[in-house]
Design a protein around this motif. Structure first.
Motif, PDB file in Angstrom:
ATOM      1  N   LEU A   1      43.426  38.749  82.028  1.00 47.77           N
ATOM      2  CA  LEU A   1      43.325  39.735  83.110  1.00 47.77           C
ATOM      3  C   LEU A   1      41.884  40.203  83.278  1.00 47.77           C
ATOM      4  N   GLY A   2      41.152  40.332  82.160  1.00 50.41           N
ATOM      5  CA  GLY A   2      39.744  40.691  82.243  1.00 50.41           C
ATOM      6  C   GLY A   2      38.941  39.637  82.996  1.00 50.41           C
ATOM      7  N   ARG A   3      39.270  38.375  82.782  1.00 51.55           N
ATOM      8  CA  ARG A   3      38.580  37.296  83.495  1.00 51.55           C
ATOM      9  C   ARG A   3      38.906  37.329  84.988  1.00 51.55           C
ATOM     10  N   VAL A   4      40.139  37.751  85.324  1.00 49.80           N
ATOM     11  CA  VAL A   4      40.503  37.873  86.735  1.00 49.80           C
ATOM     12  C   VAL A   4      39.589  38.888  87.420  1.00 49.80           C
ATOM     13  N   TYR A   5      39.391  40.051  86.779  1.00 46.22           N
ATOM     14  CA  TYR A   5      38.591  41.105  87.392  1.00 46.22           C
ATOM     15  C   TYR A   5      37.106  40.752  87.432  1.00 46.22           C
ATOM     16  N   ARG A   6      36.635  40.022  86.420  1.00 43.53           N
ATOM     17  CA  ARG A   6      35.210  39.664  86.385  1.00 43.53           C
ATOM     18  C   ARG A   6      34.885  38.545  87.359  1.00 43.53           C
ATOM     19  N   ARG A   7      35.786  37.554  87.454  1.00 45.00           N
ATOM     20  CA  ARG A   7      35.491  36.358  88.245  1.00 45.00           C
ATOM     21  C   ARG A   7      36.249  36.304  89.575  1.00 45.00           C
ATOM     22  N   GLN A   8      37.199  37.246  89.773  1.00 42.92           N
ATOM     23  CA  GLN A   8      38.044  37.237  90.973  1.00 42.92           C
ATOM     24  C   GLN A   8      38.808  35.914  91.117  1.00 42.92           C
ATOM     25  N   HIS A   9      39.167  35.340  89.972  1.00 47.54           N
ATOM     26  CA  HIS A   9      39.935  34.089  89.967  1.00 47.54           C
ATOM     27  C   HIS A   9      41.378  34.425  89.584  1.00 47.54           C
TER      28      HIS A   9
END
Length: 398
Positions: A305-313
């Motif tokens: 989920l952190g990667r979703v917010y950082r990368r918008q992926h």
């Protein structure tokens, strides 16, 4: 118009309610506390998917205990004034027999207040409905039953309803049980129906007995025989899940694939699902190693989920869902048995209670930012703390 078979074959007593024996036992025990004059919880909440027998159980309870019924359902106006006029007046007053005889609640002559679809009270036309229900539960002198499909939607609006009621869960009815009810109705109606047709109707209902009976009535109307092809015209019903319903599928089930499917059916974002799993995992997994493995899976979901917010992926959402469902379910080696009380995420409760303060802080930061040419976020981080200190300590500045 023809009769409605769901009403014709509605259970006359609790012994005829099928598919949820534990819920029926808990409901009967709750009613006995009222008969004894010592109710621990004045109201009961019957929660579960549509068609699982909640309303039928409430009416059957009233029939078994010879209680009159005061009912409000979704077709009634249910704002504060309407609820006070009907439900609250009924909850505080005594009752009379059909012959006009006064019946004293102290002598065990009670009436049952039923609020059906209590989770669907919303909008301008139902303004003030939730606080009015909370007042009914708090002050009632008569037994009260709230019937909800989505307990989560109602409990998050009122802590008083959550703490002041006994929650009784009705599960989706097993296919074999639905099939038996349909076979009994067909026999009573003189309809010859094949086993394959009964199987199709019961499986397509997805645990919704009321819909299964209506489907049977639809395909059998005007016929003496029903086969598989005729039953197949009825489509499969998709059931929307809630987080309260899906907890058992994740924590108690031994089937990770079932857990994954159940979580995907919940109409919540993965970060909200993570809060639910994180809050309730320690309540369900009592074995230390099971808890360690489960929390490790939750941590991995949080990473994605952190990667979703950082990368918008947003493709990483699927990985987060898999860790929260499949991995958490597969993490346990010891079965989780018995009743587990699931809690609403405490983080969401704190955020809800601080919503007003945070809105005020954002408003002040925006105004100060326009004066000193800073962004609201910059003011909140760098300027607001000393400003707050000056405001509190310096009366002339204030």
């Amino acid at each position: 118009m023809s009769e409605d078979w769901t009403e014709t074959y509605r259970p006359a007593g609790l012994d005829e309610v099928v598919g949820n024996p534990k819920a029926v036992q808990e409901l009967r025990a709750w009613a006995q506390t009222w008969v004894a004059g010592k109710p621990i919880k004045k109201a009961a909440v019957l929660m579960g998917s549509p068609g699982t027998g909640k309303t039928s159980a409430a009416l059957a309870l009233a029939a078994d205990f010879n209680w009159d019924v005061v009912e409000m359902n979704a077709s009634d106006q249910r704002n504060a004034d309407a609820i006070k006029a009907v439900a609250l007046r009924g909850a505080l007053g005594e009752t009379f027999s059909e012959d006009g005889e006064y019946l004293s609640s102290k002598e065990g002559n009670l009436k049952l207040i039923v609020l059906d679809e209590a989770d669907n009270i919303s909008g301008r036309e139902d303004r003030g409905g939730i606080p009015a229900i909370a007042e009914v539960v708090r002050s009632t002198k008569q037994p009260v039953i709230l019937i909800v499909n989505d307990w989560y939607a109602l409990s998050r609006k009122s802590f008083a309803l959550k703490s002041g009621t006994q929650q009784i869960k009705f599960n989706r009815i097993r296919t074999v049980t639905v099939r038996g009810v349909l076979r009994r109705i067909s026999k009573d109606r003189g309809i010859k129906i094949t086993d394959q047709a009964l199987r199709v109707l019961s499986e397509n209902s997805n645990g919704d007995l009321r819909s299964a009976i209506r489907d049977l009535q639809a395909v059998a109307m005007g016929k003496q025989e029903v086969d598989e092809d005729q039953a197949a015209v009825v489509g499969f019903r998709e059931v929307e899940q809630t987080m309260f319903q899906v907890m058992d599928d994740i924590f108690k089930s031994r089937d990770p694939i079932l857990a994954r499917k159940a979580l995907l059916e919940v109409d919540e974002t993965p970060d909200t699902k993570l809060l639910w799993i994180d809050e309730n995992l320690p309540n369900a997994y009592r074995d230390n190693l099971d808890l360690y493995r489960g929390m490790k899976a939750v941590a991995r979901a949080d990473n994605f989920l952190g990667r979703v917010y950082r990368r918008q992926h947003y493709g990483f959402w699927s990985y987060a869902n898999d860790f929260l469902s499949f991995a958490v379910c597969a993490a346990k080696q010891r079965d989780v048995r018995g009743y587990v009380r699931y809690n609403f995420p405490s983080y969401l409760i704190r955020m809800s209670r601080s919503k007003g303060n945070r809105a005020l802080q954002a408003n002040i930061s925006s105004k100060l930012g326009s004066m000193i040419h800073m962004s609201a976020a910059g003011v909140r981080q760098d300027f607001l703390p000393p400003f707050k200190q000056m405001f509190q300590n310096n009366e002339e500045f204030r």
